[in-house]
Design a protein around this motif. Structure first.
Motif, PDB file in Angstrom:
ATOM      1  N   ILE A 608       0.772  -1.243  -0.050  1.00 21.13           N
ATOM      2  CA  ILE A 608       0.063   0.070  -0.081  1.00 21.13           C
ATOM      3  C   ILE A 608       0.721   1.226   0.022  1.00 21.13           C
ATOM      4  O   ILE A 608       1.766   1.349   0.890  1.00 21.13           O
ATOM      5  CB  ILE A 608      -0.844  -0.220   1.213  1.00 21.13           C
ATOM      6  N   LYS A 609       0.661   2.399  -1.051  1.00 16.09           N
ATOM      7  CA  LYS A 609       1.289   3.249  -0.954  1.00 16.09           C
ATOM      8  C   LYS A 609       0.518   4.355  -0.318  1.00 16.09           C
ATOM      9  O   LYS A 609      -0.625   4.721  -0.671  1.00 16.09           O
ATOM     10  CB  LYS A 609       1.709   3.986  -2.396  1.00 16.09           C
ATOM     11  N   LEU A 610       1.257   5.077   0.525  1.00 18.41           N
ATOM     12  CA  LEU A 610       0.619   6.078   1.418  1.00 18.41           C
ATOM     13  C   LEU A 610       0.701   7.489   1.009  1.00 18.41           C
ATOM     14  O   LEU A 610       1.928   8.348   1.218  1.00 18.41           O
ATOM     15  CB  LEU A 610       0.972   6.071   3.005  1.00 18.41           C
ATOM     16  N   THR A 611       0.123   7.799  -0.340  1.00 21.23           N
ATOM     17  CA  THR A 611       0.415   9.198  -0.812  1.00 21.23           C
ATOM     18  C   THR A 611      -0.375  10.115  -0.135  1.00 21.23           C
ATOM     19  O   THR A 611      -1.447   9.995   0.555  1.00 21.23           O
ATOM     20  CB  THR A 611       0.065   9.095  -2.251  1.00 21.23           C
ATOM     21  N   PRO A 612      -0.166  11.592  -0.368  1.00 17.29           N
ATOM     22  CA  PRO A 612      -0.979  12.492   0.388  1.00 17.29           C
ATOM     23  C   PRO A 612      -2.549  12.232   0.069  1.00 17.29           C
ATOM     24  O   PRO A 612      -3.413  12.259   1.093  1.00 17.29           O
ATOM     25  CB  PRO A 612      -0.626  13.689   0.019  1.00 17.29           C
ATOM     26  N   ASP A 613      -2.874  12.255  -1.016  1.00 21.22           N
ATOM     27  CA  ASP A 613      -4.208  11.951  -1.534  1.00 21.22           C
ATOM     28  C   ASP A 613      -5.030  10.673  -1.062  1.00 21.22           C
ATOM     29  O   ASP A 613      -5.997  10.889  -0.509  1.00 21.22           O
ATOM     30  CB  ASP A 613      -4.330  11.912  -3.100  1.00 21.22           C
ATOM     31  N   ALA A 614      -4.113   9.524  -0.967  1.00 26.08           N
ATOM     32  CA  ALA A 614      -4.715   8.250  -0.396  1.00 26.08           C
ATOM     33  C   ALA A 614      -4.933   8.470   1.142  1.00 26.08           C
ATOM     34  O   ALA A 614      -6.002   7.866   1.607  1.00 26.08           O
ATOM     35  CB  ALA A 614      -3.673   7.380  -0.582  1.00 26.08           C
ATOM     36  N   ILE A 615      -4.144   9.178   1.842  1.00 24.79           N
ATOM     37  CA  ILE A 615      -3.996   9.320   3.422  1.00 24.79           C
ATOM     38  C   ILE A 615      -5.559  10.135   3.763  1.00 24.79           C
ATOM     39  O   ILE A 615      -6.103   9.552   4.502  1.00 24.79           O
ATOM     40  CB  ILE A 615      -2.993  10.125   3.770  1.00 24.79           C
ATOM     41  N   GLN A 616      -5.774  11.209   2.977  1.00 23.82           N
ATOM     42  CA  GLN A 616      -6.865  11.938   3.028  1.00 23.82           C
ATOM     43  C   GLN A 616      -8.250  11.240   2.791  1.00 23.82           C
ATOM     44  O   GLN A 616      -9.252  11.458   3.349  1.00 23.82           O
ATOM     45  CB  GLN A 616      -6.876  13.240   2.445  1.00 23.82           C
ATOM     46  N   LYS A 617      -8.141  10.259   1.749  1.00 25.56           N
ATOM     47  CA  LYS A 617      -9.448   9.716   1.203  1.00 25.56           C
ATOM     48  C   LYS A 617      -9.363   8.252   1.677  1.00 25.56           C
ATOM     49  O   LYS A 617     -10.898   7.974   2.031  1.00 25.56           O
ATOM     50  CB  LYS A 617      -9.297   9.694  -0.218  1.00 25.56           C
ATOM     51  N   ASN A 618      -8.648   7.318   1.817  1.00 24.44           N
ATOM     52  CA  ASN A 618      -8.843   6.051   2.016  1.00 24.44           C
ATOM     53  C   ASN A 618      -8.295   5.349   3.329  1.00 24.44           C
ATOM     54  O   ASN A 618      -8.669   4.293   3.651  1.00 24.44           O
ATOM     55  CB  ASN A 618      -8.144   5.313   0.939  1.00 24.44           C
ATOM     56  N   TYR A 619      -7.539   5.966   3.983  1.00 25.53           N
ATOM     57  CA  TYR A 619      -6.837   5.425   5.036  1.00 25.53           C
ATOM     58  C   TYR A 619      -6.894   6.119   6.539  1.00 25.53           C
ATOM     59  O   TYR A 619      -7.159   7.456   6.522  1.00 25.53           O
ATOM     60  CB  TYR A 619      -5.213   5.070   5.143  1.00 25.53           C
ATOM     61  N   ILE A 620      -6.813   5.440   7.656  1.00 24.80           N
ATOM     62  CA  ILE A 620      -7.044   5.776   8.811  1.00 24.80           C
ATOM     63  C   ILE A 620      -5.721   5.869   9.685  1.00 24.80           C
ATOM     64  O   ILE A 620      -5.025   4.557   9.618  1.00 24.80           O
ATOM     65  CB  ILE A 620      -8.258   5.219   9.664  1.00 24.80           C
ATOM     66  N   LEU A 621      -5.239   7.169  10.145  1.00 24.31           N
ATOM     67  CA  LEU A 621      -3.951   6.899  10.839  1.00 24.31           C
ATOM     68  C   LEU A 621      -4.305   6.801  12.317  1.00 24.31           C
ATOM     69  O   LEU A 621      -5.274   7.188  13.138  1.00 24.31           O
ATOM     70  CB  LEU A 621      -3.368   8.179  10.835  1.00 24.31           C
ATOM     71  N   ALA A 622      -3.958   5.405  13.056  1.00 19.40           N
ATOM     72  CA  ALA A 622      -4.487   5.059  14.364  1.00 19.40           C
ATOM     73  C   ALA A 622      -4.065   5.866  15.567  1.00 19.40           C
ATOM     74  O   ALA A 622      -3.164   6.610  15.476  1.00 19.40           O
ATOM     75  CB  ALA A 622      -3.753   3.689  14.652  1.00 19.40           C
ATOM     76  N   ASP A 623      -5.042   6.274  16.078  1.00 15.97           N
ATOM     77  CA  ASP A 623      -5.003   7.430  17.339  1.00 15.97           C
ATOM     78  C   ASP A 623      -4.162   6.960  18.384  1.00 15.97           C
ATOM     79  O   ASP A 623      -3.591   7.634  19.218  1.00 15.97           O
ATOM     80  CB  ASP A 623      -6.461   7.518  17.765  1.00 15.97           C
ATOM     81  N   CYS A 624      -4.100   5.451  18.656  1.00 17.59           N
ATOM     82  CA  CYS A 624      -3.716   4.978  19.525  1.00 17.59           C
ATOM     83  C   CYS A 624      -1.854   5.115  19.444  1.00 17.59           C
ATOM     84  O   CYS A 624      -1.247   5.408  20.677  1.00 17.59           O
ATOM     85  CB  CYS A 624      -3.734   3.421  19.817  1.00 17.59           C
ATOM     86  N   CYS A 625      -1.287   5.336  18.282  1.00 17.41           N
ATOM     87  CA  CYS A 625       0.108   5.511  18.211  1.00 17.41           C
ATOM     88  C   CYS A 625       0.373   6.482  17.315  1.00 17.41           C
ATOM     89  O   CYS A 625       1.686   6.867  17.123  1.00 17.41           O
ATOM     90  CB  CYS A 625       0.606   4.181  17.719  1.00 17.41           C
ATOM     91  N   LYS A 626      -0.341   7.225  16.741  1.00 19.46           N
ATOM     92  CA  LYS A 626      -0.236   8.552  15.784  1.00 19.46           C
ATOM     93  C   LYS A 626       0.843   8.400  14.981  1.00 19.46           C
ATOM     94  O   LYS A 626       1.966   9.230  15.016  1.00 19.46           O
ATOM     95  CB  LYS A 626      -0.113   9.504  16.754  1.00 19.46           C
ATOM     96  N   PRO A 627       1.035   7.343  14.105  1.00 18.86           N
ATOM     97  CA  PRO A 627       1.960   7.301  13.114  1.00 18.86           C
ATOM     98  C   PRO A 627       2.189   8.322  12.304  1.00 18.86           C
ATOM     99  O   PRO A 627       1.268   9.148  11.797  1.00 18.86           O
ATOM    100  CB  PRO A 627       1.728   6.094  12.344  1.00 18.86           C
ATOM    101  N   LYS A 647       1.759   2.249  13.892  1.00 18.24           N
ATOM    102  CA  LYS A 647       3.069   1.909  14.149  1.00 18.24           C
ATOM    103  C   LYS A 647       3.270   0.329  14.227  1.00 18.24           C
ATOM    104  O   LYS A 647       2.395  -0.254  14.919  1.00 18.24           O
ATOM    105  CB  LYS A 647       3.791   2.670  15.413  1.00 18.24           C
ATOM    106  N   ARG A 648       4.337  -0.262  13.956  1.00 17.82           N
ATOM    107  CA  ARG A 648       4.468  -1.618  14.023  1.00 17.82           C
ATOM    108  C   ARG A 648       4.501  -2.046  15.488  1.00 17.82           C
ATOM    109  O   ARG A 648       4.518  -3.225  15.839  1.00 17.82           O
ATOM    110  CB  ARG A 648       5.755  -2.184  13.241  1.00 17.82           C
ATOM    111  N   GLN A 649       5.339  -1.170  16.225  1.00 20.54           N
ATOM    112  CA  GLN A 649       5.551  -1.369  17.681  1.00 20.54           C
ATOM    113  C   GLN A 649       4.478  -1.255  18.440  1.00 20.54           C
ATOM    114  O   GLN A 649       4.506  -1.314  19.908  1.00 20.54           O
ATOM    115  CB  GLN A 649       6.774  -0.872  18.238  1.00 20.54           C
ATOM    116  N   CYS A 650       3.435  -0.564  18.026  1.00 23.69           N
ATOM    117  CA  CYS A 650       2.096  -0.282  18.821  1.00 23.69           C
ATOM    118  C   CYS A 650       1.616  -1.543  19.434  1.00 23.69           C
ATOM    119  O   CYS A 650       1.231  -2.442  18.977  1.00 23.69           O
ATOM    120  CB  CYS A 650       1.224   0.452  17.832  1.00 23.69           C
ATOM    121  N   PRO A 651       1.299  -1.375  20.935  1.00 24.59           N
ATOM    122  CA  PRO A 651       0.847  -2.747  21.631  1.00 24.59           C
ATOM    123  C   PRO A 651      -0.422  -3.270  21.034  1.00 24.59           C
ATOM    124  O   PRO A 651      -0.565  -4.291  21.007  1.00 24.59           O
ATOM    125  CB  PRO A 651       0.331  -1.872  22.813  1.00 24.59           C
TER     126      PRO A 651
END
Length: 761
Positions: A608-627, A647-651
């Motif tokens: 999965i490529k996290l481009t600026p457009d994709a982040i705003q439209k398709n993906y959710i950045l987890a609030d628990c670890c704030k990547p 984040k990979r090390q997020c519990p």
């Protein structure tokens, strides 16, 4: 074309024969009885069964069982039965041969071990959480049948981790996460310290490749300096040991990359701030078996005359071994250069147990062995007791077991002076349940060192504990809040569930009697009326309330039922008596199957490529670890078919890796400097005039970064600050931290996930 195939075939044959010969050579070097014939027979059988099959890496499949057998023999110290079982461990799973075939050819013991390995094949965890718990239970139960099953399974996992590079990234995350979550702590608990360390390092290498490489590079660049420290520090120790006439060897023990990273994360410090990367290990040959303990302490006394020992850092695991059988004397000494250095003193026997685990020397060792009731036996017994109680929730079950896997030990005494090994942070209640379930369920308090304490009292090493009981005492729901051991939690939950079932059954009988006594029909409509009257949603809640005496069925209930039926949509109500639970399960399973089907629609082989457009439209950045861009991340397909970035090390991600590995995706940042993200930075140092001004000047003016929130507190000449900033990526954060560290009197700068995180020194 035929010549090429022949050449490839000949190359394969040579590679296979060389690998097997190496296995035989190493086996013949061991102290085990030389049963070469049955090992050769197992090899030839497995070779034929796996003929023509290749691993994902392209090599002949039979090389994997040979490698697993070699690990079992050389690195764990097992004998012919285990070597044969390792060679055959995938035959039943991957070919048409059965366990009965194995038994006919190799006998019942090898067949039993292969059967145990087959039952837990495919990893501990299935694709669904429910399967996960069942497979994990199977794994632990097979430990109870024959410890060699789990030892070979750990060997199998170690080889899979060593060859993980050929797998897809999403598979790598799942396998690495599963290894850190279960296999590494299992290896540690079984005393396989060297394997535990390698499993952790390999998992770390695949989860955080850049960080791993960076730590390796720093270890290499500081090697010469460490070598000099080791040489200078050990010179007078060697001189003293030579005078004593005890045969010995001195080794440098270097902290592993994973342990270094773990400490950096936990303490929020840099590589340069870790002072215990180097430790010294003295391994000696005792004068005789009886003098082993005395020799340990003689060496301790001798080296303590050379360097001053730290008064609070003597660890005596010689007199009181760890639960995994580990024995050593640890002392921390002050070097002539003003540096604390830990020295570990072990006999050759203790070192063997520390490296290979006492499981290899335990009751199943070929050629006989001790039948002693060691700590491992007690631990397996505890797990058996936990498994005897039903655990409906898969993740709760795993977390309960992991309480025991990760626990550090303390030593406490019974009133009669008997020593008990307990997990660190355990309570008086945990101690009561460890002695006996009846004692735990009827305890009202405890005396620790002859002083009265509550059941929630946390025990310390060396405490003498007496449990006080009463026949009228019953298990309280609040106990689950301060029970810490797996056994205590499992027993409390089981007793509360049993009582709840009994109360519910009593309530059902009372409701049935109420209908019969008043000559009324026990219909769905009438039960719904009773539920509405007592303000509960389900028949189960009503029955439980009646059974507990919370609700009483009176004339009001009778009058309510005899009223004319309302137009309420009562048909939607399905009572417990008519199988509502089954329907609910079917609905739940259908939903889970639908989710499973949805996840399959996403191409998991694709990164999965996290481009600026994709982040705003398709993906959710987890609030628990704030990547943010630059962090090592993975994607998780949630129940709504959305992709959440962790984040990979997020519990939370760690649990997802082990529970829902089939929903993981490989992710790559491609944002450039187009988006900004909030991050939190913690600073600490010596207070002085202008410090705050200097900090804000560097961030805002020199680096042109927007400060969103700022909080600075000063106490006794020390200041702590928390700053929330907007940055593009991890590089921005690193630049900010590096520049802030240059300010005089600032001693610590680190990124934190949450603005209010508590930071320990």
């Amino acid at each position: 074309m035929t010549d090429e195939k022949l050449t490839q075939g000949q190359a394969d044959e040579k590679q296979i024969n060389d690998a097997f010969q190496d296995l035989l050579d190493r086996y013949l070097e061991s102290k085990h009885r030389k049963k070469v014939e049955i090992i050769t027979k197992a090899f030839n059988f497995a070779r034929q069964a796996h003929k023509g099959v290749r691993r994902r890496s392209g090599e002949p499949y039979i090389l994997h069982p040979i490698a697993v057998a070699r690990i079992a023999c050389v690195e764990i110290g097992l004998g012919s039965t285990s070597i044969c079982s390792a060679l055959l461990h995938d035959v039943v799973e991957d070919t048409d041969y059965t366990v009965e075939d194995i038994e006919n050819l190799f006998g019942p013991k090898i067949a039993q071990i292969v059967d145990g390995l087959t039952k837990i094949s495919g990893g501990i965890f299935g694709d669904r959480a429910s399967a996960q718990a069942e497979n994990f239970k199977k794994l632990l139960l097979t430990m109870n049948d024959d410890i060699r099953v789990i030892l070979i399974k750990i060997a199998d996992r170690l080889h899979n981790m060593r060859t993980l590079g050929s797998m897809l990234p999403s598979k790598q995350y799942k396998i690495a996460g599963e290894t850190l979550y279960i296999y590494a702590p299992l290896a540690n608990r079984l005393g396989l310290n060297r394997i535990k360390t390698e499993l952790e390092d390999l998992s770390f290498k695949y989860e955080h490749p850049e960080t791993y490489a960076e730590i390796e590079k720093k270890l290499e660049s500081t090697k010469a300096e460490r070598d000099n420290v080791f040489k200078e520090f050990t010179a007078p120790i060697k001189e003293q040991l030579d005078k004593m006439g005890v045969p010995y060897r001195i080794l440098a023990r270097i902290k592993s990359p994973y342990s270094i990273w773990n400490k950096m994360q936990a303490k929020h410090i840099t590589f340069e701030e870790i002072y215990d990367i180097l430790a010294v290990r003295i391994i000696f040959t005792p004068r005789n078996e009886e003098e082993e303990l005395n020799d340990c302490f003689d060496i301790y006394v001798a080296i303590s005359k050379i360097y001053k020992p730290h008064p609070d850092r003597l660890r005596d695991w010689v007199s009181h071994p760890k639960a995994n059988g580990y024995q050593a004397l640890h002392v921390t000494l002050m070097s002539n250069k003003g540096q604390w250095i830990e020295v570990q003193i072990r006999s050759e026997r203790m070192n063997d147990v520390a490296e290979q685990g006492f499981a290899a020397h335990w009751k199943y060792k070929e050629g006989g062995g001790s039948e002693d009731e060691g700590e491992l036996t007690k631990w397996l017994k505890t797990i058996k007791e936990i498994l005897d109680d039903p655990q409906p929730d898969a993740l709760d079950f795993l977390d309960t077991i992991k309480l025991n896997l990760f626990a550090s030990e303390i030593f406490v005494f019974t009133p009669k002076g008997e020593i008990k090994t307990m997990p660190q942070n355990c309570t008086a209640l945990d101690f009561a349940f460890s002695i006996h379930t009846f004692l735990g369920s009827h305890c009202i308090g405890a005396k620790v060192n002859h002083k009265l304490v509550p059941l929630s009292y946390k025990l310390q090493s060396g405490d003498q504990v007496e449990i006080l009981t009463s026949k009228s005492q019953k298990v309280q729901p609040s106990w689950i809040n301060f029970a810490t051991t797996a056994k205590a939690k499992a027993k409390i939950q089981a007793i509360l569930k049993r009582e709840k079932r009994e109360q519910q059954q009593k309530g059902e009988d009372m409701i049935a009697d109420f209908f019969q006594r008043n000559e009324m029909e026990s219909s769905d409509e009438n039960i719904k009326k009773l539920c509405n009257l007592h303000n509960v949603k389900t028949y189960e809640e009503l029955a439980l309330g009646v059974g507990q005496g919370v609700f009483t069925l009176t004339d009001n209930d009778k009058n309510e039922i005899k009223e004319k039926p309302t137009q309420a949509n009562w048909k939607k109500y399905i009572s417990f008596a008519f199988g509502g639970g089954n329907k609910q399960k079917q609905t739940s399973k259908k939903k889970e199957d639908e989710t499973q089907q949805q996840t399959l629609n996403i191409d998991k082989k694709k990164i999965i490529k996290l481009t600026p457009d994709a982040i705003q439209k398709n993906y959710i950045l987890a609030d628990c670890c704030k990547p943010i861009p630059g962090d090592d991340v993975l994607g998780y397909i949630d129940d709504n078919n959305r992709i959440v970035i962790h984040k990979r090390q997020c519990p939370i991600a760690s649990q997802l890796k082990t529970s829902f590995g089939n929903r993981l995706l490989a992710v790559q940042w491609e944002t450039g400097k187009a988006l900004i993200f909030p991050v939190n930075v913690y600073v600490k140092g010596i207070d002085g005039i202008g410090v705050l001004n200097h900090v804000t000047q560097i961030i805002s003016e020199q680096l042109n970064v927007n400060i969103h929130k700022l909080n600075i507190e000063s106490n006794d000449g020390i200041f702590e600050g928390r700053i929330q900033l907007y940055v593009h990526d991890v590089d921005d954060v690193n630049t900010i931290c590096t520049n802030l560290k240059k300010i005089e009197n600032i001693k610590k700068v680190t990124r934190i996930e949450n603005y209010d995180d508590v930071i320990s020194d």
